[in-house]
Design an enzyme around this catalytic site. Sequence first.
Site, short mmCIF file in Angstrom:
data_model
loop_
_atom_site.label_atom_id
_atom_site.label_comp_id
_atom_site.label_asym_id
_atom_site.label_seq_id
_atom_site.Cartn_x
_atom_site.Cartn_y
_atom_site.Cartn_z
N GLU A 8 0.81 -1.22 0.00
CA GLU A 8 0.00 0.00 0.00
C GLU A 8 0.84 1.27 0.00
OE1 GLU A 8 -3.79 1.83 2.48
OE2 GLU A 8 -3.55 -0.32 2.21
N ASP A 110 -2.84 -2.99 3.17
CA ASP A 110 -3.33 -3.14 4.54
C ASP A 110 -4.44 -4.18 4.59
OD1 ASP A 110 -1.55 -1.26 5.34
OD2 ASP A 110 -3.00 0.35 5.64
N TYR A 314 -0.27 -2.98 13.58
CA TYR A 314 -1.20 -2.25 12.69
C TYR A 314 -2.16 -1.36 13.48
CZ TYR A 314 -4.53 -1.58 8.85
OH TYR A 314 -5.35 -1.04 7.89
#
Length: 730
Positions: A8, A110, A314
């Site tokens: 990403e 992601d 994350y």
Amino acid sequence: MKTLVLAEKPSVGKDIARVLNCKSAGRSGHGGGGYMEGAQYVVTWALGHLVTLEDPEQYDPTYKNWDINHLPIMPDVLRLTVIPQTSKQYKTVKDLLLRKDIGSIVIATDAGREGELVARWIIEKAKCKKPIKRLWISSVTDKAIKDGFKNLKDGKLYQNLCDSAKARAEADWLVGINATRCLTTKFNSPLSCGRVQTPTLAIIFKREDEIRKFIPQPYYGISATADSFRITWLNGDSSRCFDKAKIDAVFSQLKSIKEGTVTDVVKTIKKKYPPKLYDLTELQRDANKRYGYSPKETLSIMQRLYEEHKVLTYPRTDSRYISTDIVPTIPERLKACSVPPYAKMCTQILRSPIRPNSNYVDNAKVSDHHAIIPTEHPVNLQSLNDRERKIFDLVLTRFLSVFYPPFEYEQVTVKIKVGNELFTANGRVVLSQGYQAVYQDMDEDEENADTHAQVLPGLKRGNRVSINNIKLTDGKTSPPSPFNEATLLSAMESPAKYMETKDRALADTLQKTGGLGTVATRADIIEKLFDNFLIEKRGKDIFSTSKGRQLLNLVPKDLKSPELTGLWEQKLLSISTGKMNKNEFLLDIRKYTAELITEIKSSTQVFRHDNLSTTKCPDCGKFMLQVTGKKGEMLVCQDRECNTRVNVSMAIRSKCPHCHKFLKIIGENEKRQIVCACGYREKYTSFEKRKKEERNSMSKKEVQAYLKNEEKNKEPNNNPFAALKGMKFD
């Protein structure tokens, strides 16, 4: 044949490339590199979204002019377009997707609904039909990447998630673009609305309405001292009395009494367990309460800690638990964090085997990602700036606390009869600090509030105590507090009480799916409300503006209620689990959009600018509007097509050297000045120079505090003075 890996962002892509031994920097024909290549893999990256849905004017040039007669705009098929600012990188990715020696693709964006959309739109726009695998990881450490590539998933397993993401994007396009254009052209003012931002605005206004309508009620009470501790009169089960005549009569009887009798002593052993691990919203709340960081600032800091420093997992997660497969990695994570001032706590936890419990481990409560926790990557605190360090400290302290036992105390409730009236006192005796030992150095932490209750002497039923300092107390009932960014996040996360529906299933769905917006989008929604001047800040509190309140009168009822998002999320969840077809959902959205536009067009409401200034726009000559943005005041042209903006003043974090209130910047360019309400003024250039000098020096107080902290946490062979070498001292 080689495999193309699509990440990403460049930082994540380069980490994956290093782990996969892709050392050769690619040279695309579109300027710059844009990918890394090795013997088996080619790794490239997006820059967030490279592809998005086309704007209305790309379907028909006549849509460039906003005209209410063009609405609703509903193309048969919503087309994709390349975002111009990042078109070079898209061309690089497209060339790689279609390269003949690329046999398959690994989506490494992601791991979530929006991440899936980033990759799938790029692949779809490039018309690539090659087999897809999915990398699904929660951190970007070398170990996580290696383990992820050993366990790649078939891309087909994520097709329903992809359909859900596409359905959400297309629905927001259809409703958002049509409703915003219709409101703007109908009332000749830039009025932005949407299924998330407008209910959020409505929640803010509802709270203001509650405050405005609230009528304070005076109440009274009686307090006294019994020997060495405080006691409070009981009016039934309450300590408040709203009858002034009654309280006066009771007080008249009590004021001459000098002794009381203990009628009851109840002792209860209680436990308080560690708070749950952080999800993004909870972290944003705490960072706002403790440090004043906006939700957007906290997310940005978290992204750096995740992508650049690789010390936290994350960030965009809505889970506050970890799954059982993470438990074996806990010792390694603790070792990675074993640096001062955390080394002692980490070592203590590691002395015993990790025994997971349901307070922080629950597979059923982990969705796309587990809670935010440290990674196995060794921590270097010196590489973190002040803000990064503070956020890291919040996450790590919360993580360490879950391995400690509960805080235990003995709750003591005493009842004392004084004359014919009953008084009570509450106290506690701490039996075990438990997890609160982790927070002992954090004076302002709310977790420590539990330890500050009064200590009661050893009392038994029948004991007599002396009564003195008996006095009347009074107060007034308080209205609900205005929202700040922390409490607004909570309201967006749990908006069920703001819904008018009595459909419990709908409210539950909204709660389960994260409320209004997602953990990843709430910060942007709040920022958008500020940017569109629909809300403003007064101190730390948030209020709707005149424009925002008028907008709520103009938009259809559906768009003001969280219920709409609840209905959408129910259906999007069904799409992601394969129980509903996305085309069926979008057909309903098209019907709803048409009804929405008809309702707005037929409105008889009027919008009025009540913030016109006497300043004319330097570009078009129309009078400008005086507005208050999140960071200060500005003038904005009333003509939506001109939209010229001129800063009037901007708040900054620095404080006045005289009165210590926050300063403001006024003026623009070379005329900028630093001013304070107390009358202090300074040229911006001299202010900048002074602040730069201050950043390069340390005060004697700061040096002493630093040395004290280093002495407290130093380990053998560490020189606590080393970091001070070369610094200037005042």
